[in-house]
Design a protein around this motif. Sequence first.
Motif, mmCIF file in Angstrom:
data_model
loop_
_atom_site.group_PDB
_atom_site.id
_atom_site.type_symbol
_atom_site.label_atom_id
_atom_site.label_comp_id
_atom_site.label_asym_id
_atom_site.label_seq_id
_atom_site.Cartn_x
_atom_site.Cartn_y
_atom_site.Cartn_z
ATOM 1 N N ALA A 1 0.905 -1.859 -8.051
ATOM 2 C CA ALA A 1 1.920 -2.519 -7.233
ATOM 3 C C ALA A 1 1.247 -3.298 -6.114
ATOM 4 O O ALA A 1 0.065 -3.097 -5.819
ATOM 5 C CB ALA A 1 2.882 -1.486 -6.647
ATOM 6 N N GLN A 2 2.031 -4.161 -5.490
ATOM 7 C CA GLN A 2 1.578 -4.883 -4.301
ATOM 8 C C GLN A 2 2.501 -4.506 -3.147
ATOM 9 O O GLN A 2 3.725 -4.526 -3.302
ATOM 10 C CB GLN A 2 1.615 -6.393 -4.510
ATOM 11 C CG GLN A 2 1.066 -7.161 -3.309
ATOM 12 C CD GLN A 2 1.173 -8.656 -3.494
ATOM 13 O OE1 GLN A 2 2.240 -9.178 -3.804
ATOM 14 N NE2 GLN A 2 0.052 -9.341 -3.299
ATOM 15 N N GLY B 1 7.305 -10.528 3.325
ATOM 16 C CA GLY B 1 7.041 -11.498 2.260
ATOM 17 C C GLY B 1 5.586 -11.785 1.964
ATOM 18 O O GLY B 1 5.287 -12.529 1.037
ATOM 19 N N GLN B 2 4.673 -11.209 2.742
ATOM 20 C CA GLN B 2 3.248 -11.476 2.553
ATOM 21 C C GLN B 2 2.519 -10.190 2.152
ATOM 22 O O GLN B 2 2.912 -9.099 2.578
ATOM 23 C CB GLN B 2 2.626 -12.026 3.845
ATOM 24 C CG GLN B 2 3.249 -13.328 4.314
ATOM 25 C CD GLN B 2 3.113 -14.432 3.288
ATOM 26 O OE1 GLN B 2 2.054 -14.657 2.728
ATOM 27 N NE2 GLN B 2 4.225 -15.119 3.018
ATOM 28 N N PRO B 3 1.436 -10.308 1.370
ATOM 29 C CA PRO B 3 0.656 -9.115 1.028
ATOM 30 C C PRO B 3 0.183 -8.397 2.287
ATOM 31 O O PRO B 3 -0.151 -9.039 3.287
ATOM 32 C CB PRO B 3 -0.538 -9.675 0.248
ATOM 33 C CG PRO B 3 -0.064 -10.990 -0.275
ATOM 34 C CD PRO B 3 0.900 -11.520 0.757
ATOM 35 N N LEU B 4 0.184 -7.059 2.241
ATOM 36 C CA LEU B 4 -0.200 -6.254 3.405
ATOM 37 C C LEU B 4 -1.515 -5.534 3.113
ATOM 38 O O LEU B 4 -1.530 -4.479 2.474
ATOM 39 C CB LEU B 4 0.895 -5.244 3.741
ATOM 40 C CG LEU B 4 0.651 -4.360 4.955
ATOM 41 C CD1 LEU B 4 0.483 -5.196 6.222
ATOM 42 C CD2 LEU B 4 1.789 -3.377 5.117
ATOM 43 N N PRO B 5 -2.646 -6.104 3.545
ATOM 44 C CA PRO B 5 -3.927 -5.450 3.314
ATOM 45 C C PRO B 5 -4.033 -4.144 4.096
ATOM 46 O O PRO B 5 -3.541 -4.040 5.217
ATOM 47 C CB PRO B 5 -4.969 -6.457 3.807
ATOM 48 C CG PRO B 5 -4.232 -7.570 4.448
ATOM 49 C CD PRO B 5 -2.766 -7.355 4.263
ATOM 50 N N ASP C 1 -5.743 -2.965 -1.115
ATOM 51 C CA ASP C 1 -6.910 -3.831 -0.976
ATOM 52 C C ASP C 1 -6.553 -5.061 -0.136
ATOM 53 O O ASP C 1 -5.464 -5.140 0.447
ATOM 54 C CB ASP C 1 -7.474 -4.208 -2.350
ATOM 55 C CG ASP C 1 -6.567 -5.123 -3.162
ATOM 56 O OD1 ASP C 1 -5.572 -5.648 -2.631
ATOM 57 O OD2 ASP C 1 -6.867 -5.318 -4.361
ATOM 58 N N ALA C 2 -7.441 -6.038 -0.073
ATOM 59 C CA ALA C 2 -7.245 -7.220 0.773
ATOM 60 C C ALA C 2 -6.016 -8.036 0.373
ATOM 61 O O ALA C 2 -5.471 -8.781 1.189
ATOM 62 C CB ALA C 2 -8.491 -8.100 0.730
ATOM 63 N N ASP C 3 -5.561 -7.891 -0.879
ATOM 64 C CA ASP C 3 -4.374 -8.603 -1.358
ATOM 65 C C ASP C 3 -3.131 -7.714 -1.395
ATOM 66 O O ASP C 3 -2.115 -8.083 -1.991
ATOM 67 C CB ASP C 3 -4.626 -9.178 -2.748
ATOM 68 C CG ASP C 3 -5.719 -10.242 -2.726
ATOM 69 O OD1 ASP C 3 -5.740 -11.056 -1.783
ATOM 70 O OD2 ASP C 3 -6.558 -10.247 -3.650
#
Length: 135
Positions: free
Chosen positions: A35-36, A41-45, A76-78
């Motif tokens: 999952a991300q 709305g933005q990826p949470l590193p 991770d970073a993404d």
Amino acid sequence: VYGESRGWEVPCGLRLEVVPRTRPFGLGAPCLFSAQVRWQGQPLPGAQVRMYRINTDKTPPALPTPWHCSLEARADADGNVAFVLNRPGWWCCVAETDGEPLKGPDGNPRPLRFGGVFWLYVDDMAAAPSAEKKR
């Protein structure tokens, strides 16, 4: 979304959400769930993510330590995480992040945590009749 082959990977637009990268239904143990985690709305590193298996059969777990009751990872970073779900049953994926502190009743700032939850069910493939047995 159960039974649909589209739309399960689309973000809902929540402030903090767990967006599946693996189709979250029709899973059989063991399986990989990825999952991300997204914040506004933005990826949470670096998001803290835990995966819990819900003990619906009410059997006492024969686990060596309390840490065996859940899985934990950092995105991770993404904002991506992945877990191997090794047992059938209901699993709960919880992502958390810090928010801006709020003013408490005494006027001092108090920490604020945001959480997002995603539920999924993993079937017991060992108990399912095989295609060979159906013939």
